[in-house]
Design an enzyme around this catalytic site. Structure first.
Site, PDB file in Angstrom:
ATOM      1  N   THR A   1      -8.852   6.577  -2.461  1.00 47.70           N
ATOM      2  CA  THR A   1     -10.208   6.108  -2.751  1.00 47.70           C
ATOM      3  C   THR A   1     -11.230   7.224  -2.569  1.00 47.70           C
ATOM      4  OG1 THR A   1     -10.300   5.215  -0.494  1.00 47.70           O
ATOM      5  CG2 THR A   1      -9.903   3.632  -2.280  1.00 47.70           C
TER       6      THR A   1
ATOM      7  N   HIS B   1       0.797  -1.230   0.000  1.00 54.22           N
ATOM      8  CA  HIS B   1       0.000   0.000   0.000  1.00 54.22           C
ATOM      9  C   HIS B   1       0.827   1.276   0.000  1.00 54.22           C
ATOM     10  CE1 HIS B   1      -4.143  -1.472   0.641  1.00 54.22           C
ATOM     11  NE2 HIS B   1      -3.541  -2.503   1.185  1.00 54.22           N
TER      12      HIS B   1
HETATM   13  C1  LIG Z   1     -12.234   6.935   1.846  1.00 55.91           C
HETATM   14  C2  LIG Z   1     -11.751   7.329   3.176  1.00 55.91           C
HETATM   15  C3  LIG Z   1     -10.392   7.577   3.390  1.00 55.91           C
HETATM   16  C4  LIG Z   1      -9.364   7.515   2.275  1.00 55.91           C
HETATM   17  O1  LIG Z   1      -9.220   8.807   1.717  1.00 55.91           O
HETATM   18  P1  LIG Z   1      -8.021   9.130   0.704  1.00 55.91           P
HETATM   19  O2  LIG Z   1      -8.309  10.510   0.240  1.00 55.91           O
HETATM   20  O3  LIG Z   1      -8.109   8.136  -0.405  1.00 55.91           O
HETATM   21  O4  LIG Z   1      -6.765   9.029   1.484  1.00 55.91           O
HETATM   22  C5  LIG Z   1      -9.984   7.937   4.655  1.00 55.91           C
HETATM   23  N1  LIG Z   1     -10.858   8.049   5.682  1.00 55.91           N
HETATM   24  C6  LIG Z   1     -12.182   7.842   5.501  1.00 55.91           C
HETATM   25  C7  LIG Z   1     -13.098   8.004   6.663  1.00 55.91           C
HETATM   26  C8  LIG Z   1     -12.678   7.470   4.254  1.00 55.91           C
HETATM   27  O5  LIG Z   1     -13.982   7.247   4.102  1.00 55.91           O
END
Ligand SMILES: *Cc1c(COP(=O)(O)O)cnc(C)c1O
Length: 817
Positions: free
Chosen positions: A654, A360
């Protein structure tokens, strides 16, 4: 193909309103000795949860019996983090009874949303890694795949964040205080896990060498199972989380309360850090604890099937999500050899066939290492086996590869055990989480391993559960989609593509705009309630939500905001469309620099939001306590998605996918999955800027970046940076200096100043584009239409086919409904 064995009913029509109310009434009476009409929200939530669990328990049992009867190969997804958020509505949606329940509650003037709000977020993860694991759990069950989660039931989840004088304050997350309605404690499945002691070899009565362990500490691992309900397919898989207890036989063995406390607290807290493996004994013990318990229960299951060992890899796949569960490899070796007298050779063959690993991160400092002395002292048998794996690796590679390459890739180097090396050597598959990331693994970070095991490397671009991130969190948009393209997208996210046919349809564009507006108004209300800030819901909602990390460059966002602020102050007529900049981010409690950035954003917000001359043009909102539930409120309301990490640093991301799915338009660097989002929507429907990964690496190579030079030659950068130290932003004396030092004295590790002009230019284009509403809406539509490709359903199917070799139980059950 197994349909004949068991017919599992699922989906709509599972229960009527009348039946549901009857069940609920019965549960309220049994649990609280009162009537529905007299129950508090808290009581109703727990009664409803119990009712729902009662509805899916039969399917849970059937699913399990089916896997057993068919002896289906199953995957076990080992992850030290899971971040499911709330489960009530997601379970209702997946059972196909969301509307029945909503209507049933309405008969008692109870709003389902109010009940759902009672549930505490299950936040047993820091961010993207844990959320991915939970999206996968949902997707695996929804795709009818036989798969289970394995992790830790932390007593305290990720800390609750508050702001006091603009500073982050961390409070404990007591998520279990009122109980957890979804879990089932299974005492009968508890196992013992051994720590420490002295380990040596001794001949056994049959003449073979056996392992003898003395003076170990024995802990009890008790599993708590949570049903992972598949979407309208009758399937319920299991997420098994382990909790520590001290076995009564061990009670007398502790020398002091302090000593006992260390073990008693093993599963008390989630380590609130998602990038640095801190050399903490408890963390290592946590890793071994859930790995050992999980592998033991897998082997116990396999033994029930009564097969010879060589069948193991036909029945079981074990996935190592990041390196934290990499001890799966030596632990499976230990159980096979020490407990079942399997030879090293066969144990090794089976282990590497069973195991697969996802990487990751590409940041070298975040690759997990453990000091050998710690492993030797706290997990002596693990140490012995790792040492032997390492020795055999070196021997097997000698003569095939050059000595330097072998040294660079071995597991034990100097005084450190390299967990990624263990994971790669002991498994049959290593994947990255976006195309760019997987390419970089092969070309740079894990290049040495790629030359040794090219066939093991592959890519699996991350995905998200559209059910949670669209169907549940954005009902207005979901309704527009139903009306426009039918409902097939709810089962098959790729069908969102049908929306492309409406990109020039003014009625559809108008409906999409209305749905967005409704969500923006809801968020505006929430912002006012929680922060007191009044925002204009017709302004551009510009969103950056993710962990606070230097590489994610929230500070670059802030530099641009300051540029706008000074522009408006100088020229109140400047053509800047009103914008609300929305942040959500937790900083690791030990990450001082990230906390300074939070403080500075909060102080700039305070300054700008109270500046009369700025008015509605610029508002800055930092919403506290970013978590899954807050993400579900913010994302549907976003117009702009900020994905501005330094190219090459974000493995995938994500939140970029979640925001795109909800019609936000992305401003991004070519990093992680942003590259694939660009490919999906086309250059004209995304705002790309900044250094490419190749340019970043060229700077590393040539060492020719000078942040100070940018500062000296770029008057806007000069002006903006000076504001951090000249008193223009109040209350940031220390933090302002720290930030300017990081940029100038330490030469701006993440190239913010280098990317600043390009970022501002992209922002200016975006600002113009928003003012052509039809054009913007079309762009937004194209983003929604192409977001189906980032479905976790699709991703887990690729894992299932390419890596795990598992098959769905009931293919297409929902179609036969
Ligand atoms: C999707 C999500 C993340 C990941 O966010 P990124 O911008 O991809 O780092 C982190 N925390 C929560 C609560 C999320 O829903």
């Amino acid at each position: 193909m197994f349909q004949s064995v068991f017919v599992i009913k699922g989906g709509k029509g599972m229960i009527t309103k009348k039946q549901l109310i009857k069940e609920l009434r019965k549960n309220v009476q049994e649990m609280y000795a009162i009537e529905i009409e007299d129950a508090t929200e808290q009581e109703l939530f727990f009664s409803l949860g119990t009712t729902i669990k009662g509805i899916y328990n039969k399917n849970w049992q059937k699913t399990w019996n089916n896997y057993l009867a068919e002896e289906q190969k199953q995957v076990y997804y080992f992850s030290i983090e899971f971040l499911p958020g709330k489960l009530l509505k997601s379970n209702l949606l997946n059972l196909g009874i969301l509307e029945v329940v909503r209507e049933s509650l309405a008969e008692f003037s109870v709003d389902l949303e109010d009940l759902a709000a009672v549930e505490k977020d299950m936040a047993l993860g820091n961010g993207g890694l844990g959320r991915l694991a939970s999206c996968f759990m949902d997707a695996i069950a929804s795709s009818g795949l036989p798969g289970n989660g394995n992790g830790i039931r932390y007593d305290y989840g990720l800390f609750k964040q508050q702001f006091v004088d603009g500073y982050q304050v961390e409070l404990p997350d007591e998520w279990l205080r009122n109980g957890n309605v979804w879990e089932i404690r299974r005492d009968s499945k508890a196992v013992n896990v051994h720590f420490g002691g002295d380990v040596y070899m001794q001949p056994k009565s049959n003449g073979k060498l056996g392992v003898v362990a003395e003076n170990e500490t024995i802990l009890r691992a008790v599993p708590y199972d949570t049903g992972m309900v598949g979407f309208e397919n009758g399937i319920v898989n299991t997420m098994r989380l382990w909790s520590v207890e001290i076995p009564s036989s061990e009670e007398g063995k502790y020398r002091s309360i302090e000593e006992r406390r260390v073990f008693e607290d093993l599963t008390a807290v989630l380590y609130p850090d998602d990038s640095n493996a801190r050399g903490r004994l408890i963390r290592l013990a946590q890793e071994y604890f859930f790995v050992s318990a999980g592998i033991q229960s897998i082997i116990r299951y396999f033994k029930k099937l009564n097969h010879p060992w060589h069948v193991l890899s036909e029945k079981v796949a074990i996935h190592i999500n990041d390196t934290h569960p990499a001890l799966c490899i030596p632990e499976l070796m230990r159980i096979l050899m020490d407990e079942y007298e399997v030879s090293w050779e066969q144990a090794w063959d089976l282990t590497s066939k069973v195991m697969s690993y996802t990487n990751h991160t590409i940041m070298a400092e975040a690759l997990e290492k453990w000091p050998t002395y710690l492993m030797k002292r706290s997990l002596p048998r693990m140490y012995q086996i790792i040492k032997e794996i390492d020795r055999r690796y070196v021997v097997s590679m000698s003569g095939i590869h050059d000595a330097a390459l072998i040294e660079r890739t071995r597991i034990i180097q100097g005084e450190d055990i390299h967990m990624a090396n263990l994971a790669i050597i002991g498994s049959h598959s290593t994947n990255g989480v976006a195309k760019l990331h997987s390419d970089l693994l092969k070309a740079v970070v894990l290049h040495d391993f790629y030359t040794i095991y090219p066939e093991r490397f592959n890519n699996k671009t991350n995905g998200i559960a559209q059910r949670r991130w669209l169907q549940l969190s954005n009902e207005p948009l979901s309704r527009v989609l139903d009306e426009t393209i039918g409902k097939s997208w709810r089962h098959e996210p790729a069908d969102l593509k049908l929306l492309m046919n409406y990109q020039n349809d003014p009625i559809v564009l108008e409906k999409l705009a209305k749905a967005k507006q409704q969500k923006k108004e809801e968020l505006a209300k929430y912002i006012q309630e929680t922060t007191g800030i009044i925002v204009n819901p017709t302004a551009i909602f510009d969103v950056q939500i993710k962990r606070l990390h230097a590489y994610k460059r929230q500070l670059l966002n802030l530099l641009h905001i300051l540029k706008l602020y000074f522009e408006i102050k100088e020229n109140p007529q400047a053509s800047i469309y009103p914008r609300v900049f929305i942040f959500g981010a937790k900083a690791a409690p030990s990450y001082a620099y990230a906390k300074s950035i939070i403080k500075v954003i909060n102080e700039v917000a305070n300054l700008v939001n109270h500046d009369q001359t700025i008015g509605d043009k610029l508002k800055i909102v930092f919403l506290p306590n970013y978590n899954v539930s807050l993400a579900e409120k913010i994302i549907p309301a976003a117009d702009v998605s900020e994905q501005i990490s330094l190219a090459s640093k974000e493995a995938s991301g994500t939140s970029n996918m979640k925001l795109m799915l909800n019609g936000a338009i992305t401003i991004a660097t070519l990093d992680g999955a942003n590259v694939e989002i660009r490919d999906a929507v086309g250059d004209e429907n995304i705002y790309i800027f900044g250094l490419t990964e190749a340019e970043v690496y060229a700077y590393y190579e040539n060492k020719n970046y000078s942040a100070r030079e940018v500062y000296e030659t770029n008057p806007i950068v000069h002006r903006v940076l000076n504001a951090f130290v000249d008193g223009s932003i109040p209350n940031i004396e220390r933090e302002g200096q720290e930030i300017v030092d990081s940029l100038l004295l330490y030469n701006d590790e993440y190239f913010l100043l280098r990317d600043f002009d390009a970022y501002c230019e992209a922002q200016a284009r975006l600002n113009q584009a928003y003012q052509d509403a039809t054009h913007w809406q079309k762009c937004s539509l194209i983003n929604i239409a192409n977001a189906g490709t980032f479905s976790a359903d699709k991703t887990v199917k690729q894992y299932a086919e390419d890596i795990w070799q598992i098959e769905p139980l009931f293919a297409h059950t929902h179609q036969g409904r």
